[in-house]
Scaffold this active site. Structure first.
Site, PDB file in Angstrom:
ATOM      1  N   ASP A  13       0.322  -1.206  -0.191  1.00 52.49           N
ATOM      2  CA  ASP A  13      -0.087  -0.244  -0.172  1.00 52.49           C
ATOM      3  C   ASP A  13       0.749   1.381   0.175  1.00 52.49           C
ATOM      4  O   ASP A  13       0.331   2.866   0.429  1.00 52.49           O
ATOM      5  CB  ASP A  13      -0.979   0.265   1.184  1.00 52.49           C
ATOM      6  CG  ASP A  13      -2.128  -1.149   1.201  1.00 52.49           C
ATOM      7  OD1 ASP A  13      -2.393  -1.895   0.207  1.00 52.49           O
ATOM      8  OD2 ASP A  13      -1.748  -1.887   2.356  1.00 52.49           O
ATOM      9  N   LYS A  16       2.580   2.192  -5.489  1.00 49.93           N
ATOM     10  CA  LYS A  16       3.336   1.091  -6.206  1.00 49.93           C
ATOM     11  C   LYS A  16       2.235   1.579  -7.959  1.00 49.93           C
ATOM     12  O   LYS A  16       3.408   2.202  -8.755  1.00 49.93           O
ATOM     13  CB  LYS A  16       3.994   0.222  -5.853  1.00 49.93           C
ATOM     14  CG  LYS A  16       4.385  -0.175  -4.781  1.00 49.93           C
ATOM     15  CD  LYS A  16       4.765  -1.854  -5.188  1.00 49.93           C
ATOM     16  CE  LYS A  16       3.030  -2.485  -4.767  1.00 49.93           C
ATOM     17  NZ  LYS A  16       2.550  -2.511  -3.084  1.00 49.93           N
ATOM     18  N   GLY A  40      -4.287  -4.138  -4.969  1.00 54.48           N
ATOM     19  CA  GLY A  40      -5.337  -2.709  -5.329  1.00 54.48           C
ATOM     20  C   GLY A  40      -3.580  -1.663  -5.832  1.00 54.48           C
ATOM     21  O   GLY A  40      -3.350  -1.200  -4.544  1.00 54.48           O
ATOM     22  N   HIS A  41      -3.782  -1.273  -6.976  1.00 53.30           N
ATOM     23  CA  HIS A  41      -2.762  -0.559  -7.775  1.00 53.30           C
ATOM     24  C   HIS A  41      -3.958   1.138  -8.319  1.00 53.30           C
ATOM     25  O   HIS A  41      -4.385   0.357  -8.686  1.00 53.30           O
ATOM     26  CB  HIS A  41      -1.702  -0.957  -8.734  1.00 53.30           C
ATOM     27  CG  HIS A  41      -0.981  -2.237  -7.587  1.00 53.30           C
ATOM     28  ND1 HIS A  41       0.217  -2.852  -8.699  1.00 53.30           N
ATOM     29  CD2 HIS A  41      -0.840  -1.889  -6.962  1.00 53.30           C
ATOM     30  CE1 HIS A  41       0.769  -3.477  -7.692  1.00 53.30           C
ATOM     31  NE2 HIS A  41       0.354  -3.104  -6.789  1.00 53.30           N
ATOM     32  N   THR A 128      -7.289 -11.675   2.819  1.00 54.64           N
ATOM     33  CA  THR A 128      -8.175 -11.080   2.062  1.00 54.64           C
ATOM     34  C   THR A 128      -9.580 -11.285   1.450  1.00 54.64           C
ATOM     35  O   THR A 128     -10.301 -10.549   0.996  1.00 54.64           O
ATOM     36  CB  THR A 128      -7.754 -10.101   0.101  1.00 54.64           C
ATOM     37  OG1 THR A 128      -7.344 -10.687  -0.645  1.00 54.64           O
ATOM     38  CG2 THR A 128      -6.486  -8.952   0.910  1.00 54.64           C
ATOM     39  N   GLN A 221       2.526  -6.083  -3.006  1.00 57.71           N
ATOM     40  CA  GLN A 221       2.977  -5.911  -1.653  1.00 57.71           C
ATOM     41  C   GLN A 221       3.484  -5.377  -1.761  1.00 57.71           C
ATOM     42  O   GLN A 221       4.119  -4.273  -2.205  1.00 57.71           O
ATOM     43  CB  GLN A 221       2.008  -7.018  -1.449  1.00 57.71           C
ATOM     44  CG  GLN A 221       0.943  -7.634  -0.797  1.00 57.71           C
ATOM     45  CD  GLN A 221       0.141  -7.860  -2.147  1.00 57.71           C
ATOM     46  OE1 GLN A 221       1.331  -9.225  -2.787  1.00 57.71           O
ATOM     47  NE2 GLN A 221      -0.829  -8.051  -2.789  1.00 57.71           N
TER      48      GLN A 221
END
Length: 417
Positions: A13, A16, A40-41, A128, A221
């Site tokens: 988080d 990136k 999640g990017h 998740t 990650q």
């Protein structure tokens, strides 16, 4: 040709996706080499926000292309949905992406298994629920399904039937969607992916192309969530470090730079050790200003001060050669900023943890530094210099907002002060 890997230097988080999206204009290929839809990017194109869970963070309106490497585990339903979202605003964008047929698939069974396992644990990991761990488990136990199997219906059916028997026996018949139904679903998802223009092409066939052009490798990650060297068992199930580029046929020796992305503070989602965690009102303020809620799960992130022992550990483990610092603007206005400079472990002060277990028993040792009004303040420059001296890795870029263009080089920042 230029080859750069971007990895998370903390617990994920770190921003990136935005960093990769910013650098993407200078590369012909953006290659995601590990992880799955638990990442999640977030990227912005203009004022519109997109969250990529699987797609590499290319510029949808640029010339660069994206490749999903064999180190990933891919949920076809999620991948199709992401391409469809982009295709609404950028018709034909699917043709900019290729997927290695060697990627393993995340099946609906894996998501069910993920939830069942988490419910059984005396100490939940904080997964998740996206099926990532079970998909990697099936890969290791030789029960997995690869994308290439979807082009051989007989083999696909046989493998699904074998896996079905094992899972139903282990979990006492708790799985829905029998093999024939699942095979049909996967074939339809495959067909839809091809309709959208996404190519299925292996890294072997792409080897000459990759080596004759510029490649930006996108990790998922952060190093401290790496399966081998992160805070096990509170980790992800794949590689989070630069050596994951081997799944695309590259060696880390072929990389020109390994850029580690870090926040000016530290966050973590889910369970597990977090030595510099802060639970005061100051931390709550940072969470709200930084919008520190998971892009994948929406869960509030745990907040802590910058952790230099963890950063040194990440630099050694992943061979970081440069740093990109994000979200420094979130700390704007604080009179002082705390930094964890070392750990006390068993009565001994250590600058770098020796093993991942040390994170579980570490007591943080702090220093206080002057805060800054804005990132143009000389105190922020001193903060960055302090980090560089402590970690022995240079900071090359600063991100000061969520949008792609809200980045600048450290040298340009210095010129503006």
């Amino acid at each position: 040709m230029k080859r750069v890997a971007v990895v998370g230097a903390q617990w994920g988080d770190e921003g990136k996706g935005k960093v990769v999206n910013y650098f993407a204009k200078d590369f012909e290929w953006i290659v995601r080499f590990a992880g799955g839809a638990n990442a999640g990017h977030t990227i912005y194109v203009g004022d519109k926000k997109y969250i990529n869970h699987l797609l590499p963070c290319i510029l949808p309106d640029g010339t660069g292309r994206g490749f999903l490497g064999a180190g990933m585990v891919v949920d076809l339903e999620q991948l199709v949905a992401e391409v469809e979202v982009l295709a609404k605003d950028f018709p034909g964008v699917g043709t900019k992406f290729a997927v290695d047929p060697e990627v393993f698939l995340v099946l609906p069974w894996h998501k069910q298994q993920d939830q069942l396992l988490e419910a059984m644990r005396a100490e939940p990991i904080g997964t998740t629920g996206r099926g990532i761990g079970p998909a990697y488990t099936d890969k290791a136990s030789r029960e997995g399904i690869k994308l290439c199997h979807l082009f051989d219906e007989k083999m696909l059916t046989e493998r699904l039937e074998n896996s079905w028997v094992i899972k139903q026996n282990l979990y006492r018949g708790q799985f829905s969607m029998p093999p024939a139904e699942l095979a049909g679903l996967l074939m339809r998802q495959r067909d839809r992916l091809l309709e959208l223009g996404v190519q299925v092409t292996g890294a072997v066939d792409m080897a000459h192309i990759f080596r004759s052009t510029s490649v930006l490798f996108e990790g998922a990650q952060g190093v401290l969530l790496d399966l081998d060297f992160g805070t096990y068992p509170f980790v992800t199930s794949g590689s989070c470090m630069a050596h994951g580029v081997s799944s695309v046929g590259f060696s880390t020796f072929e990389l020109d730079d390994v850029a580690g992305v870090l926040k000016a503070y530290t966050t973590r989602v889910g369970e597990g050790p977090f030595p510099s965690e802060d639970d005061t009102d100051v931390a709550q303020g940072i969470r709200e200003r930084g919008k520190e809620y998971g892009a994948t799960t929406g869960r509030p992130r745990r907040i802590g001060w910058l952790d230099l022992p963890a950063l040194r550990y990440a630099a050694i483990r992943s061979g970081l050669t440069s740093l990109v610092i994000t979200k420094a603007d979130v700390l704007n206005g604080l009179k002082t900023v705390r930094v964890c400079t070392s750990y006390r472990i068993g009565g001994v002060v250590r600058d770098v943890p020796s093993t991942s277990h040390d994170f579980f028993v570490a007591e943080p040792v702090y220093e206080e530094l002057p805060g800054w009004r804005t990132t143009d303040d000389v105190n922020f420059l001193k903060y960055m210099t302090f980090i560089e001296e402590q970690v022995s890795v240079p900071i090359t870029y600063i991100s000061y907002g969520p949008h792609t263009d809200e980045m600048e080089t450290k040298s340009r920042l210095i010129m503006n002060i």
